[in-house]
Motif scaffolding. Structure first.
Motif, PDB file in Angstrom:
ATOM      1  N   ASN A  26     -11.513  -8.843-145.405  1.00  0.00           N
ATOM      2  CA  ASN A  26     -12.175 -10.141-145.312  1.00  0.00           C
ATOM      3  C   ASN A  26     -11.648 -11.116-146.349  1.00  0.00           C
ATOM      4  O   ASN A  26     -11.437 -12.288-146.056  1.00  0.00           O
ATOM      5  N   TYR A  27     -11.411 -10.630-147.556  1.00  0.00           N
ATOM      6  CA  TYR A  27     -10.845 -11.482-148.605  1.00  0.00           C
ATOM      7  C   TYR A  27      -9.444 -11.966-148.236  1.00  0.00           C
ATOM      8  O   TYR A  27      -9.094 -13.120-148.482  1.00  0.00           O
ATOM      9  N   LYS A  63      -9.327 -11.644-157.100  1.00  0.00           N
ATOM     10  CA  LYS A  63     -10.326 -10.705-156.588  1.00  0.00           C
ATOM     11  C   LYS A  63      -9.695  -9.706-155.614  1.00  0.00           C
ATOM     12  O   LYS A  63     -10.059  -8.530-155.607  1.00  0.00           O
ATOM     13  N   ILE A  64      -8.762 -10.146-154.818  1.00  0.00           N
ATOM     14  CA  ILE A  64      -8.047  -9.245-153.910  1.00  0.00           C
ATOM     15  C   ILE A  64      -7.396  -8.118-154.705  1.00  0.00           C
ATOM     16  O   ILE A  64      -7.510  -6.937-154.351  1.00  0.00           O
ATOM     17  N   TYR A  82      -1.470  -6.703-142.607  1.00  0.00           N
ATOM     18  CA  TYR A  82      -2.224  -7.804-142.022  1.00  0.00           C
ATOM     19  C   TYR A  82      -2.849  -7.431-140.689  1.00  0.00           C
ATOM     20  O   TYR A  82      -3.913  -7.945-140.337  1.00  0.00           O
ATOM     21  N   SER A  83      -2.250  -6.524-139.953  1.00  0.00           N
ATOM     22  CA  SER A  83      -2.863  -6.089-138.697  1.00  0.00           C
ATOM     23  C   SER A  83      -4.216  -5.417-138.989  1.00  0.00           C
ATOM     24  O   SER A  83      -5.180  -5.615-138.239  1.00  0.00           O
ATOM     25  N   THR A  84      -4.302  -4.671-140.064  1.00  0.00           N
ATOM     26  CA  THR A  84      -5.568  -4.052-140.467  1.00  0.00           C
ATOM     27  C   THR A  84      -6.566  -5.123-140.882  1.00  0.00           C
ATOM     28  O   THR A  84      -7.737  -5.068-140.506  1.00  0.00           O
ATOM     29  N   TYR A  85      -6.107  -6.097-141.660  1.00  0.00           N
ATOM     30  CA  TYR A  85      -6.999  -7.167-142.122  1.00  0.00           C
ATOM     31  C   TYR A  85      -7.602  -7.918-140.937  1.00  0.00           C
ATOM     32  O   TYR A  85      -8.808  -8.174-140.900  1.00  0.00           O
ATOM     33  N   ILE A  86      -6.771  -8.283-139.986  1.00  0.00           N
ATOM     34  CA  ILE A  86      -7.254  -9.041-138.822  1.00  0.00           C
ATOM     35  C   ILE A  86      -8.217  -8.194-137.998  1.00  0.00           C
ATOM     36  O   ILE A  86      -9.245  -8.677-137.537  1.00  0.00           O
ATOM     37  N   GLU A  87      -7.896  -6.910-137.848  1.00  0.00           N
ATOM     38  CA  GLU A  87      -8.756  -6.006-137.077  1.00  0.00           C
ATOM     39  C   GLU A  87     -10.129  -5.845-137.722  1.00  0.00           C
ATOM     40  O   GLU A  87     -11.146  -5.845-137.038  1.00  0.00           O
ATOM     41  N   ASP A 109     -19.337 -20.603-144.808  1.00  0.00           N
ATOM     42  CA  ASP A 109     -19.600 -19.505-143.866  1.00  0.00           C
ATOM     43  C   ASP A 109     -18.911 -18.219-144.300  1.00  0.00           C
ATOM     44  O   ASP A 109     -19.481 -17.129-144.205  1.00  0.00           O
ATOM     45  N   SER A 110     -17.685 -18.339-144.785  1.00  0.00           N
ATOM     46  CA  SER A 110     -16.929 -17.160-145.227  1.00  0.00           C
ATOM     47  C   SER A 110     -17.581 -16.526-146.451  1.00  0.00           C
ATOM     48  O   SER A 110     -17.693 -15.300-146.544  1.00  0.00           O
ATOM     49  N   PHE A 111     -18.013 -17.363-147.387  1.00  0.00           N
ATOM     50  CA  PHE A 111     -18.712 -16.825-148.564  1.00  0.00           C
ATOM     51  C   PHE A 111     -19.985 -16.089-148.160  1.00  0.00           C
ATOM     52  O   PHE A 111     -20.319 -15.059-148.750  1.00  0.00           O
ATOM     53  N   ALA A 112     -20.699 -16.593-147.164  1.00  0.00           N
ATOM     54  CA  ALA A 112     -21.918 -15.917-146.714  1.00  0.00           C
ATOM     55  C   ALA A 112     -21.595 -14.501-146.243  1.00  0.00           C
ATOM     56  O   ALA A 112     -22.317 -13.544-146.560  1.00  0.00           O
ATOM     57  N   LYS A 113     -20.497 -14.354-145.509  1.00  0.00           N
ATOM     58  CA  LYS A 113     -20.087 -13.024-145.044  1.00  0.00           C
ATOM     59  C   LYS A 113     -19.704 -12.124-146.222  1.00  0.00           C
ATOM     60  O   LYS A 113     -20.090 -10.956-146.286  1.00  0.00           O
ATOM     61  N   LEU A 114     -18.920 -12.671-147.153  1.00  0.00           N
ATOM     62  CA  LEU A 114     -18.494 -11.887-148.311  1.00  0.00           C
ATOM     63  C   LEU A 114     -19.687 -11.452-149.155  1.00  0.00           C
ATOM     64  O   LEU A 114     -19.763 -10.288-149.567  1.00  0.00           O
ATOM     65  N   ILE A 115     -20.588 -12.374-149.431  1.00  0.00           N
ATOM     66  CA  ILE A 115     -21.748 -12.046-150.268  1.00  0.00           C
ATOM     67  C   ILE A 115     -22.584 -10.959-149.606  1.00  0.00           C
ATOM     68  O   ILE A 115     -23.038 -10.018-150.268  1.00  0.00           O
ATOM     69  N   GLY A 116     -22.773 -11.040-148.305  1.00  0.00           N
ATOM     70  CA  GLY A 116     -23.507  -9.997-147.593  1.00  0.00           C
ATOM     71  C   GLY A 116     -22.842  -8.633-147.723  1.00  0.00           C
ATOM     72  O   GLY A 116     -23.507  -7.624-147.980  1.00  0.00           O
TER      73      GLY A 116
END
Length: 157
Positions: A26-27, A63-64, A82-87, A109-116
């Motif tokens: 996700n990052y 952070k990555i 990157y194929s793993t990241y996208i999947e 929106d992306s931060f909301a996903k990361l924080i969760g």
């Protein structure tokens, strides 16, 4: 119940490593999105947002690396394709975004996903008595909650 080389339960650290790799995916997608926003931004707020997006992608890159190194510290291999990241990523890939407001909405929106995800990792790490991952996730959450507040304020929310 076996222990790994840093004294943590091997079964629990395997679950943690999987969750950290999910977070890493996700990052990575979020990072590339923000690079695109930085490169493609146009309009009245160009100068302000161009700088903000660079600050953000620099922070995401750090952070990555920390997440990947935490996976290694737990005795596992970080995802690196990157194929793993996208999947795996729940942060959607964004293309050709040049509007500042749209970019900022996507970032929030992306931060909301990361924080969760980080909250879930915090719980898993606490259960595994993995103070290293607990500290990392706690730091990320507190920093990103403030960032989301500021970005939402910018958007007038």
């Amino acid at each position: 119940m076996g222990k790994n080389f840093i004294g943590l339960d091997t079964e629990k650290t395997a679950k943690l490593a999987d969750s950290l790799n999910d977070l890493l995916s996700n990052y990575q997608i979020f990072y590339m999105n923000v690079r695109g926003y930085h490169w493609n931004i146009k309009g009245d707020n160009f100068f302000e947002l161009h700088v903000k997006f660079e600050e953000l992608y620099d922070d995401l890159l750090l952070k990555i690396d920390e997440i990947a190194e935490r996976v290694l510290t737990l005795g596992h291999r970080p995802a690196h394709a990157y194929s793993t990241y996208i999947e795996k990523s729940e942060v959607p890939e964004r293309r050709d975004v040049s509007d500042g407001r749209e970019a900022m909405e996507n970032i929030v929106d992306s931060f909301a996903k990361l924080i969760g995800k980080q909250r879930q990792l915090l719980s898993l790490a606490g259960d595994a008595e993995d103070e290293g991952t607990v500290a990392l996730m706690s730091d990320y959450i507190s920093q990103q909650e403030k960032t989301v507040w500021m970005y939402r304020s910018y958007l007038g929310h």
